[in-house]
Scaffold this motif. Structure first.
Motif, PDB file in Angstrom:
ATOM      1  N   TYR A  64       7.023   6.107  -7.091  1.00  0.00           N
ATOM      2  CA  TYR A  64       6.793   6.097  -8.554  1.00  0.00           C
ATOM      3  C   TYR A  64       7.141   7.411  -9.230  1.00  0.00           C
ATOM      4  O   TYR A  64       7.207   7.476 -10.451  1.00  0.00           O
ATOM      5  N   ARG A  65       7.372   8.480  -8.469  1.00  0.00           N
ATOM      6  CA  ARG A  65       7.712   9.784  -9.081  1.00  0.00           C
ATOM      7  C   ARG A  65       9.232   9.793  -9.224  1.00  0.00           C
ATOM      8  O   ARG A  65       9.939  10.525  -8.523  1.00  0.00           O
ATOM      9  N   ALA A 113       5.714   1.292  -7.173  1.00  0.00           N
ATOM     10  CA  ALA A 113       4.382   1.824  -7.469  1.00  0.00           C
ATOM     11  C   ALA A 113       3.399   1.726  -6.311  1.00  0.00           C
ATOM     12  O   ALA A 113       2.447   2.500  -6.241  1.00  0.00           O
ATOM     13  N   VAL A 115       2.119   2.416  -2.852  1.00  0.00           N
ATOM     14  CA  VAL A 115       2.464   3.460  -1.890  1.00  0.00           C
ATOM     15  C   VAL A 115       2.967   2.860  -0.570  1.00  0.00           C
ATOM     16  O   VAL A 115       2.281   2.049   0.047  1.00  0.00           O
ATOM     17  N   ASP A 144       4.149  12.467   1.383  1.00  0.00           N
ATOM     18  CA  ASP A 144       3.379  12.694   2.619  1.00  0.00           C
ATOM     19  C   ASP A 144       2.281  11.645   2.754  1.00  0.00           C
ATOM     20  O   ASP A 144       2.012  11.144   3.846  1.00  0.00           O
ATOM     21  N   GLY A 145       1.646  11.284   1.618  1.00  0.00           N
ATOM     22  CA  GLY A 145       0.554  10.305   1.656  1.00  0.00           C
ATOM     23  C   GLY A 145       1.020   8.957   2.186  1.00  0.00           C
ATOM     24  O   GLY A 145       0.275   8.272   2.905  1.00  0.00           O
ATOM     25  N   ALA A 146       2.245   8.597   1.861  1.00  0.00           N
ATOM     26  CA  ALA A 146       2.775   7.295   2.286  1.00  0.00           C
ATOM     27  C   ALA A 146       2.898   7.187   3.807  1.00  0.00           C
ATOM     28  O   ALA A 146       2.916   6.077   4.356  1.00  0.00           O
ATOM     29  N   ASN A 173       4.626  17.331  -0.478  1.00  0.00           N
ATOM     30  CA  ASN A 173       4.158  18.259  -1.527  1.00  0.00           C
ATOM     31  C   ASN A 173       2.703  18.658  -1.271  1.00  0.00           C
ATOM     32  O   ASN A 173       2.019  19.154  -2.148  1.00  0.00           O
ATOM     33  N   TYR A 175      -0.018  17.083  -0.995  1.00  0.00           N
ATOM     34  CA  TYR A 175      -1.122  16.284  -1.528  1.00  0.00           C
ATOM     35  C   TYR A 175      -0.726  14.828  -1.723  1.00  0.00           C
ATOM     36  O   TYR A 175       0.398  14.538  -2.150  1.00  0.00           O
ATOM     37  N   GLY A 176      -1.662  13.932  -1.454  1.00  0.00           N
ATOM     38  CA  GLY A 176      -1.575  12.548  -1.876  1.00  0.00           C
ATOM     39  C   GLY A 176      -2.714  12.388  -2.876  1.00  0.00           C
ATOM     40  O   GLY A 176      -3.891  12.476  -2.495  1.00  0.00           O
ATOM     41  N   HIS A 242      -1.311  15.126 -10.241  1.00  0.00           N
ATOM     42  CA  HIS A 242      -0.759  13.919  -9.624  1.00  0.00           C
ATOM     43  C   HIS A 242      -0.135  13.011 -10.686  1.00  0.00           C
ATOM     44  O   HIS A 242       0.964  12.515 -10.529  1.00  0.00           O
TER      45      HIS A 242
END
Ligand SMILES: Cc1ncc(C[n+]2csc(CCOP(=O)(O)OP(=O)(O)O)c2C)c(N)n1
Ligand SMILES: [Mg+2]
Length: 324
Positions: A64-65, A113, A115, A144-146, A173, A175-176, A242
Protein backbone atom coordinates in the motif's frame (compact mmCIF):
# COMPACT_ATOMS: atom_id res chain seq x y z
CA UNK A 1 17.95 -2.47 -23.70
CA UNK A 2 18.04 0.38 -21.23
CA UNK A 3 20.25 0.61 -18.20
CA UNK A 4 22.57 3.46 -18.84
CA UNK A 5 22.33 5.50 -15.64
CA UNK A 6 20.52 8.80 -16.12
CA UNK A 7 21.54 10.43 -12.85
CA UNK A 8 19.52 13.57 -13.47
CA UNK A 9 16.35 11.64 -14.17
CA UNK A 10 16.82 9.53 -11.04
CA UNK A 11 17.27 12.68 -8.97
CA UNK A 12 14.20 14.19 -10.60
CA UNK A 13 12.11 11.10 -9.75
CA UNK A 14 13.22 11.09 -6.11
CA UNK A 15 12.42 14.77 -5.63
CA UNK A 16 9.09 14.27 -7.40
CA UNK A 17 8.11 11.56 -4.92
CA UNK A 18 9.14 13.69 -1.93
CA UNK A 19 7.33 16.86 -3.02
CA UNK A 20 4.25 15.06 -4.34
CA UNK A 21 3.82 13.32 -0.99
CA UNK A 22 4.46 16.44 1.08
CA UNK A 23 1.62 18.02 -0.86
CA UNK A 24 -0.54 14.91 -0.43
CA UNK A 25 -0.05 15.15 3.35
CA UNK A 26 -1.31 18.75 3.24
CA UNK A 27 -4.33 17.80 1.13
CA UNK A 28 -5.10 14.95 3.52
CA UNK A 29 -5.09 17.35 6.47
CA UNK A 30 -7.49 19.59 4.55
CA UNK A 31 -9.85 16.62 4.23
CA UNK A 32 -9.45 16.37 0.46
CA UNK A 33 -8.10 12.80 0.53
CA UNK A 34 -10.20 10.09 2.12
CA UNK A 35 -9.21 6.72 3.62
CA UNK A 36 -5.62 5.92 4.52
CA UNK A 37 -2.47 7.63 3.27
CA UNK A 38 0.90 5.89 3.75
CA UNK A 39 3.83 8.08 2.76
CA UNK A 40 7.05 6.83 1.18
CA UNK A 41 9.14 9.82 2.32
CA UNK A 42 12.60 8.57 3.35
CA UNK A 43 12.35 5.43 1.20
CA UNK A 44 12.64 7.13 -2.22
CA UNK A 45 16.01 5.58 -3.10
CA UNK A 46 14.59 2.08 -2.76
CA UNK A 47 11.99 2.08 -5.52
CA UNK A 48 13.84 4.64 -7.67
CA UNK A 49 17.08 2.61 -7.68
CA UNK A 50 15.30 -0.73 -7.97
CA UNK A 51 12.94 0.20 -10.79
CA UNK A 52 15.70 1.99 -12.72
CA UNK A 53 17.24 -1.46 -13.12
CA UNK A 54 14.17 -3.19 -14.55
CA UNK A 55 13.46 -3.80 -18.23
CA UNK A 56 10.09 -2.66 -19.62
CA UNK A 57 8.80 -6.24 -19.78
CA UNK A 58 9.42 -6.76 -16.05
CA UNK A 59 6.42 -6.65 -13.77
CA UNK A 60 6.31 -4.66 -10.54
CA UNK A 61 3.92 -5.29 -7.68
CA UNK A 62 3.92 -3.73 -4.22
CA UNK A 63 1.97 -3.10 -1.01
CA UNK A 64 0.00 0.00 0.00
CA UNK A 65 2.99 2.39 0.25
CA UNK A 66 2.74 2.71 -3.48
CA UNK A 67 2.66 6.32 -4.75
CA UNK A 68 6.41 6.51 -5.32
CA UNK A 69 6.54 3.09 -6.94
CA UNK A 70 3.76 4.18 -9.31
CA UNK A 71 5.73 7.28 -10.33
CA UNK A 72 8.90 5.26 -10.88
CA UNK A 73 6.94 2.85 -13.07
CA UNK A 74 5.98 5.75 -15.33
CA UNK A 75 2.48 6.62 -14.10
CA UNK A 76 1.89 10.38 -14.32
CA UNK A 77 1.93 12.62 -11.28
CA UNK A 78 -1.33 14.25 -12.41
CA UNK A 79 -3.13 10.92 -12.54
CA UNK A 80 -1.63 9.76 -9.24
CA UNK A 81 -2.78 12.96 -7.53
CA UNK A 82 -6.22 12.58 -9.10
CA UNK A 83 -6.42 9.02 -7.75
CA UNK A 84 -5.57 10.28 -4.26
CA UNK A 85 -8.47 12.71 -4.55
CA UNK A 86 -10.78 9.94 -5.82
CA UNK A 87 -11.30 11.53 -9.24
CA UNK A 88 -12.39 9.96 -12.53
CA UNK A 89 -9.04 10.88 -14.15
CA UNK A 90 -7.06 8.97 -11.50
CA UNK A 91 -4.87 6.00 -12.43
CA UNK A 92 -7.56 3.64 -11.14
CA UNK A 93 -10.50 5.81 -12.20
CA UNK A 94 -10.81 7.18 -8.66
CA UNK A 95 -12.00 3.79 -7.36
CA UNK A 96 -8.78 2.66 -5.71
CA UNK A 97 -7.35 5.65 -3.87
CA UNK A 98 -3.97 5.76 -2.17
CA UNK A 99 -3.46 2.04 -1.62
CA UNK A 100 -4.63 0.80 -5.03
CA UNK A 101 -2.68 2.55 -7.74
CA UNK A 102 -2.19 0.27 -10.77
CA UNK A 103 -1.53 0.34 -14.50
CA UNK A 104 -0.86 -3.02 -16.17
CA UNK A 105 0.03 -1.21 -19.42
CA UNK A 106 3.13 0.06 -17.57
CA UNK A 107 3.61 -3.36 -16.01
CA UNK A 108 2.71 -1.94 -12.61
CA UNK A 109 0.44 -4.54 -11.03
CA UNK A 110 -0.59 -2.47 -8.12
CA UNK A 111 -0.71 -1.40 -4.72
CA UNK A 112 -2.23 -4.01 -2.36
CA UNK A 113 -3.71 -3.23 1.03
CA UNK A 114 -3.76 -6.61 2.73
CA UNK A 115 -0.32 -7.26 4.16
CA UNK A 116 1.46 -10.03 2.26
CA UNK A 117 -1.49 -10.72 -0.04
CA UNK A 118 0.33 -9.72 -3.20
CA UNK A 119 3.19 -12.18 -2.73
CA UNK A 120 1.21 -15.20 -4.01
CA UNK A 121 -0.03 -12.95 -6.85
CA UNK A 122 3.60 -12.18 -7.72
CA UNK A 123 4.36 -15.91 -7.79
CA UNK A 124 1.39 -16.33 -10.13
CA UNK A 125 2.59 -13.57 -12.47
CA UNK A 126 6.02 -15.18 -12.59
CA UNK A 127 4.49 -18.62 -13.18
CA UNK A 128 2.55 -17.17 -16.14
CA UNK A 129 5.75 -15.75 -17.65
CA UNK A 130 7.60 -19.01 -17.12
CA UNK A 131 4.76 -20.96 -18.75
CA UNK A 132 4.73 -18.67 -21.76
CA UNK A 133 8.52 -18.59 -22.03
CA UNK A 134 8.59 -14.78 -21.68
CA UNK A 135 11.85 -12.99 -20.93
CA UNK A 136 10.19 -11.13 -18.04
CA UNK A 137 10.78 -11.20 -14.33
CA UNK A 138 8.44 -10.14 -11.54
CA UNK A 139 9.69 -7.70 -8.94
CA UNK A 140 7.70 -7.99 -5.74
CA UNK A 141 8.19 -5.35 -3.03
CA UNK A 142 6.94 -5.76 0.55
CA UNK A 143 7.75 -4.63 4.08
CA UNK A 144 9.58 -6.34 6.94
CA UNK A 145 6.21 -6.87 8.67
CA UNK A 146 4.91 -8.85 5.71
CA UNK A 147 7.62 -11.47 6.22
CA UNK A 148 5.92 -12.64 9.45
CA UNK A 149 2.79 -13.58 7.55
CA UNK A 150 1.95 -16.97 6.04
CA UNK A 151 1.62 -15.62 2.49
CA UNK A 152 5.33 -14.74 2.50
CA UNK A 153 6.38 -18.29 3.39
CA UNK A 154 3.96 -19.99 1.00
CA UNK A 155 4.98 -17.75 -1.88
CA UNK A 156 8.72 -18.08 -1.27
CA UNK A 157 8.46 -21.83 -0.92
CA UNK A 158 6.57 -22.34 -4.18
CA UNK A 159 8.76 -19.85 -6.03
CA UNK A 160 11.75 -22.06 -5.23
CA UNK A 161 9.97 -25.35 -5.88
CA UNK A 162 8.93 -24.09 -9.33
CA UNK A 163 12.12 -22.08 -10.00
CA UNK A 164 10.07 -18.96 -10.73
CA UNK A 165 11.58 -15.77 -12.19
CA UNK A 166 10.72 -13.54 -9.25
CA UNK A 167 12.80 -11.03 -7.35
CA UNK A 168 11.55 -10.71 -3.77
CA UNK A 169 12.41 -7.27 -2.41
CA UNK A 170 11.99 -6.66 1.31
CA UNK A 171 11.97 -2.98 2.25
CA UNK A 172 13.13 -3.26 5.83
CA UNK A 173 12.22 0.11 7.40
CA UNK A 174 12.52 -1.43 10.88
CA UNK A 175 8.80 -1.14 11.70
CA UNK A 176 5.50 -2.78 10.87
CA UNK A 177 3.10 -0.07 12.05
CA UNK A 178 4.38 0.60 15.61
CA UNK A 179 6.16 -2.75 16.06
CA UNK A 180 9.92 -2.89 15.71
CA UNK A 181 11.44 -5.80 13.77
CA UNK A 182 13.05 -7.25 16.92
CA UNK A 183 9.62 -7.61 18.57
CA UNK A 184 7.97 -9.41 15.67
CA UNK A 185 10.58 -11.33 13.70
CA UNK A 186 12.61 -14.31 14.93
CA UNK A 187 15.59 -13.10 12.89
CA UNK A 188 16.74 -9.49 12.60
CA UNK A 189 18.21 -9.88 9.14
CA UNK A 190 15.13 -10.58 7.06
CA UNK A 191 17.29 -12.05 4.28
CA UNK A 192 17.95 -15.04 6.59
CA UNK A 193 14.35 -16.12 6.05
CA UNK A 194 15.17 -16.81 2.41
CA UNK A 195 17.81 -19.33 3.55
CA UNK A 196 15.06 -21.64 4.81
CA UNK A 197 13.83 -21.92 1.23
CA UNK A 198 17.32 -22.19 -0.32
CA UNK A 199 16.80 -18.84 -2.03
CA UNK A 200 19.99 -16.81 -2.60
CA UNK A 201 19.87 -13.41 -0.97
CA UNK A 202 21.70 -10.22 -0.03
CA UNK A 203 21.27 -6.96 1.88
CA UNK A 204 21.91 -3.43 0.76
CA UNK A 205 21.80 0.13 2.13
CA UNK A 206 18.55 1.71 0.95
CA UNK A 207 19.68 5.27 1.64
CA UNK A 208 22.24 5.01 -1.18
CA UNK A 209 20.47 4.89 -4.53
CA UNK A 210 23.55 3.82 -6.47
CA UNK A 211 24.09 0.86 -4.12
CA UNK A 212 20.42 -0.11 -4.52
CA UNK A 213 20.70 0.12 -8.30
CA UNK A 214 23.87 -2.01 -8.43
CA UNK A 215 22.42 -4.70 -6.15
CA UNK A 216 19.17 -4.68 -8.16
CA UNK A 217 20.95 -5.06 -11.50
CA UNK A 218 22.93 -8.02 -10.16
CA UNK A 219 19.89 -9.69 -8.63
CA UNK A 220 17.74 -9.17 -11.75
CA UNK A 221 20.46 -10.63 -13.95
CA UNK A 222 20.53 -13.79 -11.78
CA UNK A 223 16.74 -14.17 -11.86
CA UNK A 224 16.50 -13.46 -15.60
CA UNK A 225 19.10 -16.06 -16.46
CA UNK A 226 16.93 -18.87 -15.11
CA UNK A 227 18.39 -19.31 -11.63
CA UNK A 228 15.02 -19.04 -9.96
CA UNK A 229 14.02 -16.58 -7.23
CA UNK A 230 16.30 -14.21 -5.32
CA UNK A 231 15.62 -12.13 -2.21
CA UNK A 232 17.05 -8.65 -1.82
CA UNK A 233 16.69 -6.97 1.57
CA UNK A 234 16.93 -3.18 1.39
CA UNK A 235 17.55 -1.33 4.64
CA UNK A 236 15.61 1.91 4.82
CA UNK A 237 13.52 4.11 7.11
CA UNK A 238 10.27 6.00 6.83
CA UNK A 239 10.64 9.58 8.02
CA UNK A 240 6.87 9.98 8.55
CA UNK A 241 4.44 7.92 10.60
CA UNK A 242 3.04 4.60 9.43
CA UNK A 243 0.07 6.46 7.97
CA UNK A 244 -1.35 9.93 8.54
CA UNK A 245 -2.48 10.33 12.13
CA UNK A 246 0.12 7.96 13.63
CA UNK A 247 1.00 9.41 17.09
CA UNK A 248 4.47 7.74 16.80
CA UNK A 249 4.79 6.74 20.45
CA UNK A 250 6.99 3.82 19.51
CA UNK A 251 10.11 5.76 18.45
CA UNK A 252 12.04 8.82 19.59
CA UNK A 253 12.60 12.04 17.71
CA UNK A 254 16.35 11.44 18.12
CA UNK A 255 16.05 8.19 16.21
CA UNK A 256 14.16 9.92 13.39
CA UNK A 257 16.70 12.75 13.33
CA UNK A 258 19.59 10.31 13.04
CA UNK A 259 18.01 8.70 9.97
CA UNK A 260 17.07 12.05 8.46
CA UNK A 261 20.77 12.90 8.46
CA UNK A 262 21.14 9.94 6.08
CA UNK A 263 18.49 11.38 3.74
CA UNK A 264 18.61 9.46 0.44
CA UNK A 265 17.95 12.61 -1.60
CA UNK A 266 20.64 14.61 0.21
CA UNK A 267 23.05 11.67 -0.16
CA UNK A 268 22.41 11.48 -3.90
CA UNK A 269 22.72 15.24 -4.31
CA UNK A 270 26.13 15.12 -2.62
CA UNK A 271 27.17 12.20 -4.83
CA UNK A 272 26.13 13.99 -8.04
CA UNK A 273 28.01 17.12 -7.02
CA UNK A 274 31.13 15.34 -5.80
CA UNK A 275 31.30 13.29 -9.02
CA UNK A 276 30.76 16.54 -10.97
CA UNK A 277 27.85 15.02 -12.88
CA UNK A 278 26.12 18.37 -12.87
CA UNK A 279 26.07 21.66 -11.00
CA UNK A 280 24.23 22.91 -7.96
CA UNK A 281 22.41 25.35 -10.23
CA UNK A 282 21.10 22.55 -12.48
CA UNK A 283 19.85 20.57 -9.47
CA UNK A 284 18.07 23.67 -8.16
CA UNK A 285 16.41 23.98 -11.56
CA UNK A 286 15.16 20.40 -11.31
CA UNK A 287 13.76 21.16 -7.88
CA UNK A 288 11.84 24.15 -9.14
CA UNK A 289 10.57 22.09 -12.10
CA UNK A 290 9.20 19.61 -9.55
CA UNK A 291 7.47 22.43 -7.65
CA UNK A 292 5.71 23.32 -10.93
CA UNK A 293 4.82 19.66 -11.55
CA UNK A 294 3.14 19.46 -8.15
CA UNK A 295 1.16 22.68 -8.67
CA UNK A 296 -0.04 21.34 -12.02
CA UNK A 297 -0.90 17.91 -10.54
CA UNK A 298 -3.05 19.52 -7.84
CA UNK A 299 -4.75 21.79 -10.37
CA UNK A 300 -5.44 18.77 -12.61
CA UNK A 301 -6.76 16.64 -9.75
CA UNK A 302 -8.94 19.34 -8.20
CA UNK A 303 -10.50 20.33 -11.51
CA UNK A 304 -11.22 16.71 -12.53
CA UNK A 305 -14.73 15.29 -12.14
CA UNK A 306 -15.82 12.75 -9.55
CA UNK A 307 -16.57 9.30 -11.00
CA UNK A 308 -20.08 9.30 -12.44
CA UNK A 309 -22.86 7.88 -10.26
CA UNK A 310 -24.00 5.88 -13.30
CA UNK A 311 -20.80 3.86 -13.04
CA UNK A 312 -21.30 2.85 -9.43
CA UNK A 313 -21.69 -0.83 -10.35
CA UNK A 314 -19.07 -0.90 -13.10
CA UNK A 315 -16.37 -3.51 -12.39
CA UNK A 316 -18.33 -4.92 -9.44
CA UNK A 317 -19.86 -8.37 -9.49
CA UNK A 318 -23.27 -9.14 -8.11
CA UNK A 319 -26.07 -11.60 -8.58
CA UNK A 320 -29.72 -10.64 -8.56
CA UNK A 321 -30.70 -14.26 -7.97
CA UNK A 322 -31.64 -15.66 -4.55
CA UNK A 323 -29.00 -17.92 -2.98
CA UNK A 324 -29.39 -21.41 -4.40
C1 LIG B 1 -3.39 -9.21 6.79
C2 LIG B 1 -3.27 -7.84 7.40
N1 LIG B 1 -3.00 -7.73 8.73
C3 LIG B 1 -2.87 -6.52 9.29
C4 LIG B 1 -3.02 -5.39 8.53
C5 LIG B 1 -2.81 -4.01 9.18
N2 LIG B 1 -1.52 -3.48 8.78
C6 LIG B 1 -1.47 -2.54 7.81
S1 LIG B 1 0.10 -2.11 7.50
C7 LIG B 1 0.73 -3.14 8.66
C8 LIG B 1 2.23 -3.21 8.90
C9 LIG B 1 3.03 -3.79 7.78
O1 LIG B 1 4.37 -3.46 7.94
P1 LIG B 1 5.45 -3.67 6.84
O2 LIG B 1 5.13 -4.90 6.06
O3 LIG B 1 6.78 -3.61 7.49
O4 LIG B 1 5.27 -2.43 5.83
P2 LIG B 1 5.55 -0.88 6.06
O5 LIG B 1 4.25 -0.28 6.53
O6 LIG B 1 6.63 -0.73 7.04
O7 LIG B 1 5.89 -0.34 4.71
C10 LIG B 1 -0.30 -3.83 9.28
C11 LIG B 1 -0.09 -4.80 10.36
C12 LIG B 1 -3.29 -5.52 7.16
N3 LIG B 1 -3.43 -4.47 6.34
N4 LIG B 1 -3.39 -6.76 6.61
MG1 LIG C 1 8.11 -2.04 7.68
Amino acid sequence: MKNEVDYIDLYYQMVQIRRMEEKAAELYQQGKIGGFLHLYIGQEAVSTGLISARLPQDRVITAYRDHGVALNCGLGMNEIMAELLGKETGVSGGRGGSMHMADPSKNFWGGHAIVGSHLPIAAGLALGDQYKGNDSITICMFGDGATNIGYFHEALNLSKVWNLPVLWVCENNNYGMGTQVNKASAVLEIRQKAEGYAIPNSRVDGMDIMAVRRASLEAMEKVRSGNGPYLLEIITYRFRGHSMGDPERYRTSDEIKKWEEDDPIGNFRNYILSEKITTDKELNKIESQVEDDVVEAVRFAESSPEPSINELYKNTYYSDKEDQ
